[in-house]
Design an enzyme around this catalytic site. Structure first.
Site, PDB file in Angstrom:
ATOM      1  N   ALA A  36       8.297   5.397   8.325  1.00  0.00           N
ATOM      2  CA  ALA A  36       6.970   5.272   7.437  1.00  0.00           C
ATOM      3  C   ALA A  36       6.779   3.648   7.554  1.00  0.00           C
ATOM      4  O   ALA A  36       7.346   2.811   7.938  1.00  0.00           O
ATOM      5  CB  ALA A  36       7.594   5.280   5.869  1.00  0.00           C
ATOM      6  N   GLY A  70       4.326   0.946   4.949  1.00  0.00           N
ATOM      7  CA  GLY A  70       3.476   0.418   3.984  1.00  0.00           C
ATOM      8  C   GLY A  70       3.384  -0.904   3.983  1.00  0.00           C
ATOM      9  O   GLY A  70       4.351  -1.595   4.035  1.00  0.00           O
ATOM     10  N   CYS A  85       5.880   9.627  -0.073  1.00  0.00           N
ATOM     11  CA  CYS A  85       4.609   9.008   0.309  1.00  0.00           C
ATOM     12  C   CYS A  85       3.373   9.936  -0.218  1.00  0.00           C
ATOM     13  O   CYS A  85       2.310   9.866  -0.006  1.00  0.00           O
ATOM     14  CB  CYS A  85       4.463   8.906   1.964  1.00  0.00           C
ATOM     15  SG  CYS A  85       5.696   7.971   2.557  1.00  0.00           S
ATOM     16  N   GLY A 144       0.857  -1.225  -0.111  1.00  0.00           N
ATOM     17  CA  GLY A 144      -0.039  -0.129  -0.290  1.00  0.00           C
ATOM     18  C   GLY A 144       0.841   1.168   0.090  1.00  0.00           C
ATOM     19  O   GLY A 144       2.077   1.198   0.135  1.00  0.00           O
ATOM     20  N   GLY A 145       0.289   2.420  -0.089  1.00  0.00           N
ATOM     21  CA  GLY A 145       0.810   3.677  -0.125  1.00  0.00           C
ATOM     22  C   GLY A 145       1.568   4.202  -1.462  1.00  0.00           C
ATOM     23  O   GLY A 145       1.101   3.511  -2.473  1.00  0.00           O
ATOM     24  N   GLY A 197       6.126  -3.443   5.415  1.00  0.00           N
ATOM     25  CA  GLY A 197       6.364  -3.246   6.957  1.00  0.00           C
ATOM     26  C   GLY A 197       6.763  -1.648   7.040  1.00  0.00           C
ATOM     27  O   GLY A 197       5.835  -0.792   6.805  1.00  0.00           O
TER      28      GLY A 197
END
Length: 232
Positions: free
Chosen positions: A164, A166, A195, A93-94, A177
């Site tokens: 961060a 993700g 991001c 994701g992200g 992770g």
């Protein structure tokens, strides 16, 4: 570049190691060193299959990557470098981010309990990051609508992300992770929109604390807080 350390010749030893610092579900923790991003992704997939099938315990890979930009599924064309810098597209994701020396990357590959709550898992990952930063002397927080660990806006600048998150979940088991900036070169983020966020900054433990914080120092601190991944 060092090769990935085998999962564990003795899984009991890995579990005992974490059990000495936490009372929650134990993990096999692999300190893998410096690993090419694609090689680490292949190892994640291998371990994911084994965890999903019940053949291996929940596992966390802790490592550094040679410098690389990676793009999540929500990355837009305008988020990417404009100078032709290569980008590895991923299924996490992200949006787009950077990984490289001076940054600790963690890939928890863990089976989530039913009913699966991905948002709750992300919050637990964030808590690991917040607690690790706090142990080193940096107070961080969450920012509504944005994942990761953040230094709130102050007279030094706007909100700044120091770590961060993700992830992806497949067959009830997590992939990808987190990444914590220890003493990386922050100029690498100037080539991208990190991001996909244009109104905030990126920072590191070193920049915020005014002293050198290495990955070697950060690694055991992060390990001590990994049990939070299993708290409800």
């Amino acid at each position: 570049m060092t090769a990935l350390t085998p999962l564990c010749d003795d899984v009991r030893a890995a579990r005992a190691s974490l059990a000495s610092v936490t009372t929650v579900t134990p993990l096999a923790i692999v300190r893998a060193g410096l690993v090419d991003y694609r090689a680490a992704w292949a190892e994640q997939q291998r371990i994911h299959e084994a965890v999903a099938n019940g053949a291996d315990p929940d596992t966390v890979l802790l490592l550094e990557h040679p410098s690389v930009y990676t793009a999540g599924k929500r990355t837009e064309p305008g988020d990417r470098p404009v100078d032709g810098t290569p980008v590895v597209d991923t299924d996490r994701g992200g949006k787009i981010t950077w990984h490289g020396p001076g940054q600790l990357v963690g890939y928890p590959i863990v089976k989530l309990p039913d009913p699966i709550d991905v948002v709750a898992y992300v919050r637990r990952v964030e808590q690991v990051l917040i607690d690790a930063c706090a142990e080193l002397g940096l107070a961080t927080t969450r920012v509504e609508g944005r994942s990761g660990a953040w230094v709130p806006a102050d007279d030094r600048g706007p909100d700044r992300k120091v770590a961060a998150v993700g992830i992806r979940v497949s067959r009830g088991v997590t992939l990808h992770g987190f990444a914590i900036n220890a003493n990386c070169d922050l100029a690498v983020f100037d080539k991208i929109v990190p991001c996909g966020i244009r109104d905030a900054g990126v920072t590191s433990l070193t920049a915020e604390l005014g002293r050198e914080v290495t990955v070697d120092e950060l690694l055991p601190v992060t390990e001590r807080h990994l049990g939070t991944l299993f708290l409800s």
